[in-house]
Scaffold this active site. Structure first.
Site, mmCIF file in Angstrom:
data_model
loop_
_atom_site.group_PDB
_atom_site.id
_atom_site.type_symbol
_atom_site.label_atom_id
_atom_site.label_comp_id
_atom_site.label_asym_id
_atom_site.label_seq_id
_atom_site.Cartn_x
_atom_site.Cartn_y
_atom_site.Cartn_z
ATOM 1 N N TYR A 154 0.838 -1.206 0.000
ATOM 2 C CA TYR A 154 0.000 0.000 0.000
ATOM 3 C C TYR A 154 0.869 1.250 0.000
ATOM 4 C CZ TYR A 154 -2.541 3.872 2.142
ATOM 5 O OH TYR A 154 -3.054 5.117 2.423
ATOM 6 N N LYS A 158 1.470 4.301 -2.934
ATOM 7 C CA LYS A 158 1.242 5.724 -2.672
ATOM 8 C C LYS A 158 2.510 6.542 -2.920
ATOM 9 C CE LYS A 158 -2.296 7.063 -1.378
ATOM 10 N NZ LYS A 158 -3.450 7.484 -2.222
#
Length: 334
Positions: A154, A158
């Site tokens: 994750y 990002k």
């Protein structure tokens, strides 16, 4: 004419609150949300229903990564600001379902960037995460610190969106601000976050899972404080001159990354104590080891954001948790 904002993730926790705030300030808001089933879609649809009651809001349901969808919306709406909040969230879920993070976070952000290239807004603002700091142990986290060792897929996606946006800012002169959010909480919050899980379990007399034996700290940021920061930053588009040596402004593009956090980390067990006080019930705790991909602490340096837009409100943890518990009881009782 009213200013226009295109908000992705408008049925999400942060996007909902931001859209409400912009509408109250007289903006027109076009919201896009995929209404994914990562968590309760009923909660997401209820948020969109509330926004739809406002005359300045139009909501669209669709996936970011659908080729041409975002560009078509932006070409028609021609927003002054694009605020990209939609993403596949969740540190631990990214271990189990990494492909969804590629589709939403990487391909979806590419679609946003292509739309902005075609119809440049005055300012493009994109959500990143404090998880981008990864294995960095220097605290508080400052935007000029290296952030090269992400601990979860994750966080890696990002951080990749930060680099993607920087390249478009450089190539096409798009003024771009990346947000690194720090553990946002408050009413209408996400059911997969610790506060929601803890309150639900405590109210039902169930045990809560406390990782790293409770030896964790988080820079909990109340939703209203965060939204205040986003709204003020809309009119603080990056230019060519840094505001200080602490500025993350790129030397080759109108691009910077900005922390939005409370600037005061709270021990996890103190957070649990605030929930106990708000609910009036004691928590049963399962003390567990650290989970893969997690970090023991987060702490935002607020020097840059305060130089750009002034000091933000800082809601204390007991006040913020009490507001969430009050909302939770009212919403689920209804």
């Amino acid at each position: 004419m009213a200013r226009r904002a295109f908000v992705t993730g408008s049925a999400g926790f942060i996007g909902f609150h931001l859209s409400q705030r912009l509408l109250a300030a007289g903006w027109e808001v076009l919201g896009l949300d995929g209404i994914s089933d990562y968590y309760d879609v009923t909660l997401k649809r209820r948020r969109h229903e509330i926004l739809a009651a406002e005359p300045g809001f139009r909501g669209v349901e669709g996936l970011l990564e659908t080729p041409g969808l975002v560009r078509g919306l932006v070409e028609t709406f021609r927003p002054d600001a694009i605020i990209h909040l939609a993403a596949q969230a969740g540190v631990r879920h990214s271990i189990d379902a990494p492909r969804s993070y590629v589709d939403s976070n990487l391909i979806g952000t590419f679609e946003i960037l292509e739309a902005a290239r075609a119809v440049p807004p005055q300012h493009m603002l994109l959500a990143s995460t404090s998880s981008a700091y990864g294995a960095n142990e220097v605290m508080p986290y400052a935007e000029v610190h290296k952030a090269d060792h992400q601990m979860s897929f994750y966080a890696a996606t990002k951080k990749a969106t930060e680099s993607m946006a920087h390249s478009y800012a450089h190539l096409y002169g798009l003024p771009t601000t990346m947000f690194r959010f720090f553990t946002v909480y408050g009413p209408w919050g996400r059911p997969d976050m610790a506060l929601f899980k803890f309150v639900k379990a405590i109210l039902y007399g169930e045990a809560i899972d406390v990782y790293n034996q409770g030896d964790m700290r988080r820079d909990f940021t109340y939703i209203d404080d965060l939204v205040e920061g986003i709204v003020r930053l809309i009119d603080a588009a990056p230019g060519t001159a840094p505001v200080g040596e602490f500025d993350s402004l790129s030397p080759v593009a109108p691009w910077r990354v900005v922390n939005i956090g409370n600037g005061a980390p709270v021990q996890l067990l103190d957070f649990v104590a605030a929930i106990e006080a708000a609910t009036g019930q004691a928590a049963q705790k399962n003390l567990l080891p650290m989970q893969p991909g997690d970090v023991p602490a987060t702490w935002a340096d607020a020097t840059l954001i305060e130089a750009l837009i002034g000091a933000l409100p800082r809601t204390d943890i007991r006040t913020g948790v009490q507001r969430f518990v009050d909302w939770y009881r009212t919403y689920y009782r209804a």
